[in-house]
Design an enzyme around this catalytic site. Sequence first.
Site, PDB file in Angstrom:
ATOM      1  N   HIS A 121      10.702  -6.733  -2.894  1.00  0.00           N
ATOM      2  CA  HIS A 121       9.677  -6.985  -1.878  1.00  0.00           C
ATOM      3  C   HIS A 121       9.319  -5.626  -1.256  1.00  0.00           C
ATOM      4  O   HIS A 121      10.169  -4.737  -1.188  1.00  0.00           O
ATOM      5  CB  HIS A 121      10.287  -7.918  -0.826  1.00  0.00           C
ATOM      6  CG  HIS A 121       9.364  -8.382   0.238  1.00  0.00           C
ATOM      7  ND1 HIS A 121       9.038  -7.603   1.327  1.00  0.00           N
ATOM      8  CD2 HIS A 121       8.715  -9.554   0.404  1.00  0.00           C
ATOM      9  CE1 HIS A 121       8.226  -8.287   2.119  1.00  0.00           C
ATOM     10  NE2 HIS A 121       8.005  -9.470   1.585  1.00  0.00           N
ATOM     11  N   ASP A 198      19.175  -6.683   0.002  1.00  0.00           N
ATOM     12  CA  ASP A 198      18.105  -7.400   0.698  1.00  0.00           C
ATOM     13  C   ASP A 198      18.394  -8.889   0.503  1.00  0.00           C
ATOM     14  O   ASP A 198      18.079  -9.466  -0.528  1.00  0.00           O
ATOM     15  CB  ASP A 198      16.751  -6.996   0.103  1.00  0.00           C
ATOM     16  CG  ASP A 198      15.621  -7.871   0.638  1.00  0.00           C
ATOM     17  OD1 ASP A 198      15.907  -8.818   1.400  1.00  0.00           O
ATOM     18  OD2 ASP A 198      14.458  -7.612   0.281  1.00  0.00           O
ATOM     19  N   GLN A 201      16.170 -13.629   0.541  1.00  0.00           N
ATOM     20  CA  GLN A 201      16.034 -14.845  -0.270  1.00  0.00           C
ATOM     21  C   GLN A 201      17.378 -15.300  -0.847  1.00  0.00           C
ATOM     22  O   GLN A 201      17.420 -16.167  -1.723  1.00  0.00           O
ATOM     23  CB  GLN A 201      15.041 -14.614  -1.429  1.00  0.00           C
ATOM     24  CG  GLN A 201      13.656 -14.183  -1.007  1.00  0.00           C
ATOM     25  CD  GLN A 201      12.864 -15.283  -0.299  1.00  0.00           C
ATOM     26  OE1 GLN A 201      13.246 -16.458  -0.292  1.00  0.00           O
ATOM     27  NE2 GLN A 201      11.760 -14.911   0.319  1.00  0.00           N
ATOM     28  N   LYS A 224      13.871 -17.526   7.661  1.00  0.00           N
ATOM     29  CA  LYS A 224      13.908 -18.076   6.295  1.00  0.00           C
ATOM     30  C   LYS A 224      15.110 -18.998   6.097  1.00  0.00           C
ATOM     31  O   LYS A 224      15.416 -19.414   4.982  1.00  0.00           O
ATOM     32  CB  LYS A 224      13.951 -16.934   5.271  1.00  0.00           C
ATOM     33  CG  LYS A 224      12.644 -16.133   5.211  1.00  0.00           C
ATOM     34  CD  LYS A 224      12.683 -15.137   4.080  1.00  0.00           C
ATOM     35  CE  LYS A 224      11.679 -14.014   4.216  1.00  0.00           C
ATOM     36  NZ  LYS A 224      10.309 -14.408   3.929  1.00  0.00           N
ATOM     37  N   CYS A 364       3.771  -9.665  -1.583  1.00  0.00           N
ATOM     38  CA  CYS A 364       4.370  -8.394  -1.104  1.00  0.00           C
ATOM     39  C   CYS A 364       5.253  -7.774  -2.173  1.00  0.00           C
ATOM     40  O   CYS A 364       6.341  -7.246  -1.872  1.00  0.00           O
ATOM     41  CB  CYS A 364       5.164  -8.586   0.182  1.00  0.00           C
ATOM     42  SG  CYS A 364       4.192  -9.253   1.511  1.00  0.00           S
TER      43      CYS A 364
HETATM   44  N1  7TS Z   1      12.748  -9.216   1.282  1.00  0.00           N
HETATM   45  C1  7TS Z   1      12.442 -10.309   0.567  1.00  0.00           C
HETATM   46  C2  7TS Z   1      13.095 -10.533  -0.761  1.00  0.00           C
HETATM   47  C3  7TS Z   1      11.518 -11.220   1.074  1.00  0.00           C
HETATM   48  O1  7TS Z   1      11.218 -12.308   0.363  1.00  0.00           O
HETATM   49  C4  7TS Z   1      10.908 -10.977   2.337  1.00  0.00           C
HETATM   50  C5  7TS Z   1       9.848 -11.876   2.884  1.00  0.00           C
HETATM   51  C6  7TS Z   1      11.300  -9.842   3.046  1.00  0.00           C
HETATM   52  C7  7TS Z   1      12.213  -8.978   2.481  1.00  0.00           C
HETATM   53  C8  7TS Z   1      10.767  -9.544   4.410  1.00  0.00           C
HETATM   54  O2  7TS Z   1      11.265 -10.431   5.337  1.00  0.00           O
HETATM   55  P1  7TS Z   1      10.754 -10.406   6.863  1.00  0.00           P
HETATM   56  O3  7TS Z   1      11.402 -11.590   7.486  1.00  0.00           O
HETATM   57  O4  7TS Z   1      11.207  -9.111   7.444  1.00  0.00           O
HETATM   58  O5  7TS Z   1       9.271 -10.515   6.792  1.00  0.00           O
HETATM   59  N2  7TS Z   1       9.182 -12.631   1.919  1.00  0.00           N
HETATM   60  C9  7TS Z   1       8.043 -13.330   2.084  1.00  0.00           C
HETATM   61  C10 7TS Z   1       7.469 -14.057   1.050  1.00  0.00           C
HETATM   62  O6  7TS Z   1       7.925 -14.148  -0.085  1.00  0.00           O
HETATM   63  N3  7TS Z   1       6.347 -14.638   1.501  1.00  0.00           N
HETATM   64  O7  7TS Z   1       6.168 -14.306   2.792  1.00  0.00           O
HETATM   65  C11 7TS Z   1       7.226 -13.479   3.156  1.00  0.00           C
END
Ligand code: 7TS
Length: 410
Positions: A121, A198, A201, A224, A364
Amino acid sequence: MIKTDIRSYFPILDQEINGHPLVYLDSAATTQKPIQVIEAIKHYYENENSNVHRGVHTLGNRATDSYEGAREKVRKFINAKSTEEIIFTRGTTDSLNMVAASFGRANVGEGDEIVITYMEHHSNLIPWQQLAKEKNATLKYIDMNPDGTLSMDKVKEAITDQTKIVSIAFASNVLGTVNPIKEIAAVAHAHGAVIVVDGAQGVPHFKTDVQDLDCDFLAFSGHKMCGPTGIGVLYGKKEHLENMEPLDFGGEMISIVGLYESTWADLPYKFEGGTPNIAGAIGLGAAIDFLEEIGMDNIIEHEHNLSRYAIEKLSAIDGVSIYGPHDPTKRSGLVTFNIDGVHPHDVATILDMEGIAVRAGHHCAQPLMKWLECTATARASFYVYNTEADIDRLVEGLRTAKEYFANVNE
Ligand code: 7TS
C-alpha cells in the site's frame, strides 16, 4: 463458526441503499462498528471524559484508567511483552511514517538498502521512498510469483548485508496474499536488518503474536478492526523504541523541561506528544474485546470460507478475472477482480445501484497495478458480518452489470 446473529450488533447494516438491503463489501477500506464499540465511546463521553495522566481529580483518573486499560488490551491482543511497546497513533500510515522518520533516519545511510515488495500500500511505500531519497539509500523490491505470492528464494535474493530495513505487508489489500512474516523476519535478522510489518490487513483478520513473528515493528489501524477512525498502533521492540528520538514535541512526552534543554518521558509516552485520542483508544479496546469474544481463529476461518465461496462463484461468470492466489487459505477475506469490457468504476456504480458497496480503483497500490498490468480493479472485502448471501447478491449484481454493458456496447 461465527453466529449469524452477529449482524444484529451492527446497526448500520440494517438499512436500504437505493431501495435494496445494504450489502457492505468494503471492509478492507474500513469496517463497520458494533454497538459495543459505539456504546463504549458514548459511555466514556457521558461518564469519564477528562484529560489523561494529570492525576488528582476523579474523572481524570477514570479516563486514565480506561485509556491505559485499552493499551493493555492491545498488548495482550498482539502478545507484546510490555505496554511500553504499545504506542497509540492515528493509524497505520502514521505508525509507518514514525518508523521511517525516527528509526529510519537514525539507522539508514548512504548505500544502505530498504527492502519492500510490489504489493505494498502507498503507506508502506512513500515513507521509504522519501527516506531513501533523503539518505541516498536504495529502495529494493522483492519480486513476486505470478499468483501474487512471495517465495522465500526471492526474499533471500533481495535481502543482503546492506539491507537495514525490510518492510512488508502482513496481508495485501489487493491480492489478499498473506506473507510469511516469521520466515522473512529470520532472513532479515540474519543480515542484521529489522523487519517492519504493515499489519493493516493482517491484525484484524487473524491471530497476531509479535513475539512469535519476532517482528521489530508492527503497524495497524483501529478502524479496520471494528474500532473507530483516528486511532492506530505502533508496536516496537523496547530495545529499538528506547533508542529512537521522539517526533512530536510538546506536552505529555517530556520529563524535565528547562529553558534550553529537555528530557523525554519514559516509553511509550515519549512518542505520544499532546492530548491523545482517548475516546479512540477506548473504542479500540472495546473492538478488541468484541473480536476476542468471537475468536480470531473463527474470524479467519469465516473469511476463508467466504473467499472460497466468492472465488468459486465469481470464476463461474464469463469474463471475470480474479487477482491473487486462488487458494483461499493463502489469503485474507477479500477478492479483487475485473470484468472484461467493463471499467471497475462502472462495476462499482452499478453494484451501488443494487445496494452493494465495493471499492474500485487502484486501492492505493499503483506499483501493484502496474505489476498486474491494469489501471484499476474492483474489490469485494469481507468481515465478521458478511455471509454467503452477501456474495450471492454480489454475483447477481455483477450479472446485471455485465448485461447492462453488453447492451450498451452493442
Ligand atoms: N496498509 C495497508 C495494507 C492498507 O490496506 C491500508 C489501508 C493502509 C496501510 C493505510 O491504513 P490507514 O488506516 O492509515 O489509512 N487500505 C485501504 C484500502 O485498501 N482501501 O481503503 C484503505
